[in-house]
Design a protein around this motif. Structure first.
Motif, PDB file in Angstrom:
ATOM      1  N   VAL A   1      24.457 -30.305  -4.499  1.00 40.11           N
ATOM      2  CA  VAL A   1      23.743 -30.150  -3.228  1.00 40.11           C
ATOM      3  C   VAL A   1      22.429 -29.410  -3.448  1.00 40.11           C
ATOM      4  CG1 VAL A   1      23.824 -29.103  -0.931  1.00 40.11           C
ATOM      5  CG2 VAL A   1      25.834 -30.280  -1.837  1.00 40.11           C
ATOM      6  N   ASP A   2      22.438 -28.382  -4.306  1.00 36.19           N
ATOM      7  CA  ASP A   2      21.195 -27.664  -4.619  1.00 36.19           C
ATOM      8  C   ASP A   2      20.140 -28.612  -5.164  1.00 36.19           C
ATOM      9  OD1 ASP A   2      22.311 -25.255  -3.830  1.00 36.19           O
ATOM     10  OD2 ASP A   2      22.754 -24.568  -5.868  1.00 36.19           O
ATOM     11  N   LEU A   3      20.551 -29.494  -6.068  1.00 36.25           N
ATOM     12  CA  LEU A   3      19.605 -30.435  -6.674  1.00 36.25           C
ATOM     13  C   LEU A   3      19.056 -31.402  -5.629  1.00 36.25           C
ATOM     14  CD1 LEU A   3      18.274 -31.522  -9.273  1.00 36.25           C
ATOM     15  CD2 LEU A   3      20.246 -33.046  -9.530  1.00 36.25           C
ATOM     16  N   ILE A   4      19.924 -31.904  -4.764  1.00 36.68           N
ATOM     17  CA  ILE A   4      19.481 -32.835  -3.719  1.00 36.68           C
ATOM     18  C   ILE A   4      18.466 -32.165  -2.801  1.00 36.68           C
ATOM     19  CG2 ILE A   4      20.207 -34.163  -1.699  1.00 36.68           C
ATOM     20  CD1 ILE A   4      22.958 -34.488  -3.148  1.00 36.68           C
ATOM     21  N   MET A   5      18.801 -30.970  -2.338  1.00 37.72           N
ATOM     22  CA  MET A   5      17.925 -30.305  -1.379  1.00 37.72           C
ATOM     23  C   MET A   5      16.612 -29.847  -2.013  1.00 37.72           C
ATOM     24  SD  MET A   5      19.469 -30.852   1.290  1.00 37.72           S
ATOM     25  CE  MET A   5      18.117 -30.142   2.214  1.00 37.72           C
ATOM     26  N   ALA A   6      16.620 -29.614  -3.322  1.00 33.64           N
ATOM     27  CA  ALA A   6      15.382 -29.225  -3.999  1.00 33.64           C
ATOM     28  C   ALA A   6      14.334 -30.335  -3.960  1.00 33.64           C
ATOM     29  CB  ALA A   6      15.675 -28.833  -5.445  1.00 33.64           C
ATOM     30  N   GLN A   7      14.784 -31.570  -3.755  1.00 32.18           N
ATOM     31  CA  GLN A   7      13.844 -32.704  -3.718  1.00 32.18           C
ATOM     32  C   GLN A   7      13.190 -32.872  -2.352  1.00 32.18           C
ATOM     33  OE1 GLN A   7      13.608 -33.701  -6.869  1.00 32.18           O
ATOM     34  NE2 GLN A   7      15.403 -32.355  -7.172  1.00 32.18           N
ATOM     35  N   GLN A   8      13.688 -32.189  -1.335  1.00 28.96           N
ATOM     36  CA  GLN A   8      13.173 -32.269   0.035  1.00 28.96           C
ATOM     37  C   GLN A   8      13.028 -33.725   0.510  1.00 28.96           C
ATOM     38  OE1 GLN A   8       9.548 -29.866  -0.364  1.00 28.96           O
ATOM     39  NE2 GLN A   8      10.666 -28.115   0.472  1.00 28.96           N
TER      40      GLN A   8
END
Length: 377
Positions: free
Chosen positions: A178-185
């Motif tokens: 989830v951190d990786l997904i949200m880092a992409q905005q």
């Protein structure tokens, strides 16, 4: 339970074969044989304890045993394959030279060297494979759809496949995904099935759904179903995902911001799954607008192409996960991993961000995909 028993039998068999290989290699080396007895005995004891008492052990202990057991199994299989190849090559070489060949006649130096060097090579390969799983790549994929999407000229889509959350892929892994997904905005988040691996219990016990609640995109979060959603507790799992902010599209479509459609198909294991053309008709999808289709298994790309999908997204293959599985998937699927344009349809098959079984990527990658879609009529 049958699958667990079969896995235990295979585990035990490979352990015995590799142990005997080493026992033969270290003939006359008492200290090395004692080390082998300790290492193989300890692993088998720990694995057997987990197999028998897994319902009564703390979660942290069972998680360690699962990771250790699957890692050890993969390690032994790779070692066995290399040793088999070495013995075959050596046997063929001696046969061509018209010399007798028996394993017991190999020199002590040859047996010890091939045994130890193989172990070091496989250990290095697996260390790299573990790193690749723990550090997913973000694939940047630009595509242009030659249709108008109203006021929208482009959209950034996070595409994720095959998380397989459960006993092996726990909340710790869920958080980093989830951190990786949200880092992409991203503007929009799309999953292509197999979010949950098997039973719903670990999702509830570890409250993994709380990580789903952190997923946030202006245009929403959607998914189709995968075959693993249908393994157990299907309706409970889908309800949980819907309640956690991931809208599951089951042979249905949604119009996004009055601009383009996202269509989610039921997995192929569902007997009542509708043909794509019927879904588009039933959902009154305007084909003059861009259409993105989510379909877990890429076994019939022509259906999406013939129905007029502009973008078709798939998962399921894992690209074989670990060599030689990648070769097998390349032989099985028209597209086992990556991008292809077929007709007017942009196709992407993701190798997935999660895994089933051993947590290693050997010859493949863990990935999420960022699609930058431009609309140009």
């Amino acid at each position: 339970m049958r699958a667990l028993v079969n896995a235990f039998i295979i585990h035990l068999t490979v352990n015995i074969l590799v142990f005997l290989k080493g026992w033969n290699a270290f003939e006359g080396k008492k200290a090395m044989r004692i080390i082998m007895i300790i290492v193989f005995g300890a692993e088998l004891l720990i694995y057997s304890t987990g197999f028998i008492f897994y319902r009564h052990l703390p979660d942290a202990v069972t998680q360690f045993i699962r990771v250790m057991g699957t890692s050890w199994m993969l390690f032994l299989l790779y070692c066995s394959g290399i040793w088999l190849a070495i013995d075959l090559v050596n046997g063929i070489r001696l046969k061509i030279s018209h010399k007798p060949w028996r394993i017991r006649d190999q020199s002590a130096r040859f047996k010890i060297t091939t045994y130890l060097v193989t172990i070091l090579i496989v250990a290095g390969i697996m260390a790299h494979g573990r790193y690749r799983f723990m550090h997913p790549v973000v694939q940047q994929v630009p595509v242009t759809v030659h249709k108008s999407a109203g006021e929208m000229d482009s959209v950034r889509i996070a595409m994720i496949g095959d998380l397989h959350l459960g006993y092996m892929i726990n909340r710790k892994h869920t958080k980093r995904f989830v951190d990786l997904i949200m880092a992409q905005q991203p503007d929009l988040i799309l999953f292509v099935g197999d979010i949950i691996d098997g039973y719903i219990e670990p999702i509830l016990q570890q409250r993994m759904y709380e990580e789903f609640l952190r997923l946030d995109a202006p245009l929403g979060v959607f998914s189709c179903t995968g075959n693993h959603e249908y393994r157990y507790d299907v309706e409970e799992k889908i309800k949980l995902l819907n309640n956690s902010g991931i809208t599951i599209l089951r042979d249905s479509a949604v119009l996004i911001d009055s601009s383009f459609y996202v269509v989610g198909r039921e997995d192929k294991v569902v007997p009542t799954r509708k043909p794509l053309r019927k879904i588009l008709s039933d959902q009154s999808v305007e084909m003059s607008r861009p259409v993105i289709v989510l379909n877990h298994t890429p076994d019939n790309l022509a259906e999406e192409v013939d129905a007029g999908a502009d973008i078709a997204l798939y998962g399921h293959t894992h690209h074989g996960q670990a060599f030689p599985g990648n070769i097998a998937t390349e032989l099985t699927f028209e597209v086992a991993h990556g991008y292809k344009k077929k007709g007017n349809t942009h196709i992407y098959v993701t190798s997935g961000i999660g895994l089933v079984g051993p947590q290693y990527r050997i010859g493949t990658v863990s990935e999420m995909v960022m699609l930058t879609v431009r609309f140009n009529e």
